[in-house]
Design an enzyme around this catalytic site. Sequence first.
Site, PDB file in Angstrom:
ATOM      1  N   LYS A 114     125.715  -0.009  41.080  1.00 13.65           N
ATOM      2  CA  LYS A 114     124.313  -0.302  41.361  1.00 13.65           C
ATOM      3  C   LYS A 114     123.399   0.694  41.569  1.00 13.65           C
ATOM      4  O   LYS A 114     122.262   0.766  41.600  1.00 13.65           O
ATOM      5  CB  LYS A 114     124.497  -1.272  42.701  1.00 13.65           C
ATOM      6  N   LYS A 196     131.058  -9.241  32.303  1.00 17.13           N
ATOM      7  CA  LYS A 196     130.908 -10.169  33.515  1.00 17.13           C
ATOM      8  C   LYS A 196     130.008 -11.090  33.225  1.00 17.13           C
ATOM      9  O   LYS A 196     128.595 -10.619  33.215  1.00 17.13           O
ATOM     10  CB  LYS A 196     131.075  -9.673  34.610  1.00 17.13           C
ATOM     11  N   LYS A 199     124.634 -12.878  37.808  1.00 18.78           N
ATOM     12  CA  LYS A 199     123.274 -13.326  38.186  1.00 18.78           C
ATOM     13  C   LYS A 199     122.102 -12.523  37.605  1.00 18.78           C
ATOM     14  O   LYS A 199     120.880 -12.902  37.509  1.00 18.78           O
ATOM     15  CB  LYS A 199     123.239 -13.113  39.775  1.00 18.78           C
TER      16      LYS A 199
HETATM   17  P1  AMP Z   1     128.275 -12.218  43.868  1.00 21.37           P
HETATM   18  O1  AMP Z   1     127.316 -12.950  42.933  1.00 21.37           O
HETATM   19  O2  AMP Z   1     128.232 -11.031  43.236  1.00 21.37           O
HETATM   20  O3  AMP Z   1     127.551 -12.177  45.107  1.00 21.37           O
HETATM   21  O4  AMP Z   1     129.667 -12.786  43.987  1.00 21.37           O
HETATM   22  C1  AMP Z   1     129.931 -14.017  44.766  1.00 21.37           C
HETATM   23  C2  AMP Z   1     131.273 -14.329  44.391  1.00 21.37           C
HETATM   24  O5  AMP Z   1     131.560 -14.892  43.222  1.00 21.37           O
HETATM   25  C3  AMP Z   1     132.459 -13.199  44.554  1.00 21.37           C
HETATM   26  O6  AMP Z   1     133.519 -13.509  45.136  1.00 21.37           O
HETATM   27  C4  AMP Z   1     132.660 -12.739  43.117  1.00 21.37           C
HETATM   28  O7  AMP Z   1     133.712 -12.148  42.940  1.00 21.37           O
HETATM   29  C5  AMP Z   1     132.479 -14.143  42.482  1.00 21.37           C
HETATM   30  N1  AMP Z   1     131.756 -13.885  41.050  1.00 21.37           N
HETATM   31  C6  AMP Z   1     130.607 -13.452  40.843  1.00 21.37           C
HETATM   32  N2  AMP Z   1     130.753 -13.422  39.262  1.00 21.37           N
HETATM   33  C7  AMP Z   1     131.840 -13.813  38.833  1.00 21.37           C
HETATM   34  C8  AMP Z   1     132.412 -13.951  37.616  1.00 21.37           C
HETATM   35  N3  AMP Z   1     131.818 -13.855  36.375  1.00 21.37           N
HETATM   36  N4  AMP Z   1     133.464 -14.637  37.405  1.00 21.37           N
HETATM   37  C9  AMP Z   1     134.302 -15.001  38.365  1.00 21.37           C
HETATM   38  N5  AMP Z   1     133.700 -14.673  39.837  1.00 21.37           N
HETATM   39  C10 AMP Z   1     132.698 -14.267  39.990  1.00 21.37           C
END
Ligand code: AMP
Length: 332
Positions: A114, A196, A199
Site C-alpha cells: 500500500k 486478487k 475493491k
Molecule cells: P478488505 O476488502 O481488504 O477490507 O477485506 C475484507 C475481508 O474480505 C477480509 O477478510 C479479506 O480477507 C476478505 N477478502 C477481500 N478480498 C477478497 C478476495 N478477493 N477473496 C477472498 N476474500 C477476500
Amino acid sequence: MKRLVSGIQPSGNLTLGNYLGAIKQFIALQEELSETEFFIFIADLHAITVSQDKTALRKNIRSLAALYLACGLDPKKVHLFIQSEVIEHNQLGYIMESTVYVPELERMTQYKDKKLKQQAGIRSNLLTYPALMAADILLYDADIVPVGEDQKQHLELTRNLAERFNQQHGDTFIVPEPFTPKVGGKIMSLTDPTKKMSKSDDNQKAVVYLLDDLNQIKNKIKSAVTDSDTKIRYNVKDKPGISNLLTIYSLISGLKIPELEQMYENSNYATFKSDLAEKLAEYLRPIQERYHALLASPELDTVLDEGRDAAKRVAYKKIMKVYKRLGLGRIK
Ligand code: AMP
Ligand code: TRP
C-alpha cells in the site's frame, strides 16, 4: 463462552470476494457455532489510512451495516457495531503500538504494497494499522477470527503481541486462532485471474460488486478472461480463469467442483459462463432487495445501538484491566 471477532473496512463497495471470503463465512459460522458470542464490526477507523470524503465515508459505513444484515447476519446472534463508536479500540490500539516494534510493522506485506500507492505521502497510521487491528481482536478475548488469506499475517502478529504482552505483564489476553475458509479464501480478478479481486481495482470489469446492477454482473461474468483451451476443468496453475469461475459457481450453488466439471463436461465456455451469470444474478437479487429495504428502515440504527452497547460492556472491562496491568492512571 467462546468469542468470534471480525471486521471489514467501509472503504467502498463490497465485492464478491469480500462476500465469499468473509461475510459468507460469518453467516455459516453463526449457524454452526451456537455456543459462541459474535462481535462483527465496521472498521471505519481503519479506513482513514487514506484520505476519505466525509459524505462518502458516512454513506459507506451505513451501507456496509445494511449489507451485512441483507447478506444474512442475524442481529439476534451477532453484535454488529461501528468501530469508532467504541473508544476502547483506540485506547488499546495505542497500547499495542507500545507493544509492537517498528521493524515488525515494516515487514507487513500489506504495508509494503500500500505504501507504494500513497504518492501524496505515507500516513503514519498506514504503518501502525496492525496495532489497531490487534486491539480490535484482543479487546474481546476472541478465540476465533475469520479472515481472508491476505489478513493472516496481521493475525499472526496479533498472536505474537498477545503472547508478548502476557509474558511482560501477566496473563491478560487470549491468543486468537485464525480461521480461513477452505475454498473462497481468495477470489480472483475477472480480467486477470492471477490477481486478487480487489475493491480498488481500476478496471470495473475485473470486479463484481454486490450492489452492481444485475445485468452488469451478468456481463462481467460473461466477459471474464479465460484460457484458449475449451475444457471446463479446475486447475489453478494452467487454467486460473476457469478455476476461479468454478470456485464462485461452487460457493453460490453448494455443488462441489468435481460435480460441476462433470455437469459441464460436454459444454463450452460460453454456456458455462452464461449459466453462472444467471445463477449469480439470482443469488444476489434477494440480497440487493433486502439491502434497499434495510437502508431506509429504523431497524438499522436499533441494531447498531445494541451492538455498540454490548461491545462497550466487554471492551471497557478489558481496557481497565490493561491500564491496571501497566500502572496507568489511578486504577488499583
Ligand atoms: P478488505 O476488502 O481488504 O477490507 O477485506 C475484507 C475481508 O474480505 C477480509 O477478510 C479479506 O480477507 C476478505 N477478502 C477481500 N478480498 C477478497 C478476495 N478477493 N477473496 C477472498 N476474500 C477476500
Ligand atoms: N484489516 C482488515 C481488512 O482490511 C479488517 C479488520 C480490521 C479486521 N480489524 C479487524 C478483521 C479485526 C478481523 C479482525 O480486511
